[in-house]
Design an enzyme around this catalytic site. Structure first.
Site, PDB file in Angstrom:
ATOM      1  N   HIS A  81       1.084  -1.391   0.226  1.00 27.57           N
ATOM      2  CA  HIS A  81      -0.123   0.135  -0.321  1.00 27.57           C
ATOM      3  C   HIS A  81       0.591   1.545  -0.485  1.00 27.57           C
ATOM      4  O   HIS A  81       2.167   1.066   0.480  1.00 27.57           O
ATOM      5  CB  HIS A  81      -0.573   0.007   1.403  1.00 27.57           C
ATOM      6  CG  HIS A  81      -1.756  -0.777   1.725  1.00 27.57           C
ATOM      7  ND1 HIS A  81      -2.877  -1.107   1.975  1.00 27.57           N
ATOM      8  CD2 HIS A  81      -1.989  -2.293   0.337  1.00 27.57           C
ATOM      9  CE1 HIS A  81      -3.929  -1.462   2.071  1.00 27.57           C
ATOM     10  NE2 HIS A  81      -3.439  -2.632   0.758  1.00 27.57           N
ATOM     11  N   GLU A  83       1.572   4.185   2.208  1.00 30.22           N
ATOM     12  CA  GLU A  83       1.552   4.644   2.962  1.00 30.22           C
ATOM     13  C   GLU A  83       2.503   3.293   3.664  1.00 30.22           C
ATOM     14  O   GLU A  83       3.835   3.702   4.147  1.00 30.22           O
ATOM     15  CB  GLU A  83       0.668   4.578   4.570  1.00 30.22           C
ATOM     16  CG  GLU A  83      -0.885   5.085   4.265  1.00 30.22           C
ATOM     17  CD  GLU A  83      -1.890   4.240   3.180  1.00 30.22           C
ATOM     18  OE1 GLU A  83      -2.986   4.977   3.742  1.00 30.22           O
ATOM     19  OE2 GLU A  83      -1.242   3.769   2.516  1.00 30.22           O
ATOM     20  N   CYS A 116      -5.994   2.106   5.859  1.00 32.82           N
ATOM     21  CA  CYS A 116      -6.939   0.491   6.336  1.00 32.82           C
ATOM     22  C   CYS A 116      -5.660   0.060   7.089  1.00 32.82           C
ATOM     23  O   CYS A 116      -4.692   0.998   7.909  1.00 32.82           O
ATOM     24  CB  CYS A 116      -6.333  -0.065   5.179  1.00 32.82           C
ATOM     25  SG  CYS A 116      -5.155  -0.449   5.038  1.00 32.82           S
ATOM     26  N   CYS A 119      -2.218  -0.294   7.117  1.00 28.29           N
ATOM     27  CA  CYS A 119      -1.128   0.780   7.088  1.00 28.29           C
ATOM     28  C   CYS A 119      -1.386   1.457   8.590  1.00 28.29           C
ATOM     29  O   CYS A 119      -0.634   1.998   8.626  1.00 28.29           O
ATOM     30  CB  CYS A 119      -2.079   1.802   5.986  1.00 28.29           C
ATOM     31  SG  CYS A 119      -1.900   0.841   4.661  1.00 28.29           S
TER      32      CYS A 119
END
Length: 189
Positions: A81, A83, A116, A119
């Site tokens: 992801h 992040e 999320c 993250c």
């Protein structure tokens, strides 16, 4: 015989490196978020991954430390992801796994969407003390992304450990990138 990977290569797309090289110091939260959203928009435009972008900046100088774009599909890795990638590259750039205070410098993560569940865990373990967020969790879920188990208690837990969140920066612009991704037929995962 079982097949398994014995090494892993994670990179930032060349276009994102070019954007980073052209990035002037971002002294305000708004400028930092503008850059994160620009990364997400370009990631969608180029078809490289999901509609998410993130960057780590040195808090005082506004210097760009690292870039992360969603590379789940591009590199076939569920953990990549935006992040997580930005935090991994930031640790490597500053030579420390804990971004709470390195050599007297504090860092801030700007991300085009609320993190999320995975993250949020990366934020906690990275030590980054401030997180700037664009689109909301609800914005991402509305288009079909599963953001995992993020609860009010999750945010309280992070706040109790010194992590400050600023939500809704450039939200409409960040949400428009999510909508453009779906309109272009982007795969939800």
């Amino acid at each position: 015989m079982t097949t398994f990977a014995a090494s892993l290569t994670v990179d930032v797309p060349a276009w994102a490196l070019e954007m980073g090289a052209a990035c002037d110091p971002c002294l305000t939260d708004d400028a930092r978020m503008a850059f994160a959203v620009a990364l997400s928009r370009e990631n969608v435009r180029r078809g490289d991954g999901g509609p998410f972008g993130a960057a780590v900046f040195e808090e005082t100088s506004g210097a760009l430390v690292s870039i992360g774009v969603n590379s789940v599909r591009r590199l076939e890795n569920c953990a990549l992801h935006a992040e997580v990638s930005a935090l991994m590259f930031a640790g490597q750039a500053v030579g420390c796994h804990n971004l709470s205070l390195v050599n007297g410098r504090a860092y801030v993560l700007a991300t085009s969407c609320d993190p999320c569940a995975m993250c949020l865990g990366a934020v906690l373990w990275s030590g980054v003390p401030r997180v700037l967020c664009g689109a909301t969790r609800e914005d991402a879920m509305t288009i079909g992304f599963d953001e995992g188990p993020v609860f009010p208690a999750s945010m309280t837990y992070l706040a109790d450990r010194g992590v400050q969140f600023v939500h809704g920066l450039r939200r409409a612009e960040a949400r428009a990138v999510l909508e453009a991704f779906v309109a272009a037929g982007g795969a939800l995962y």
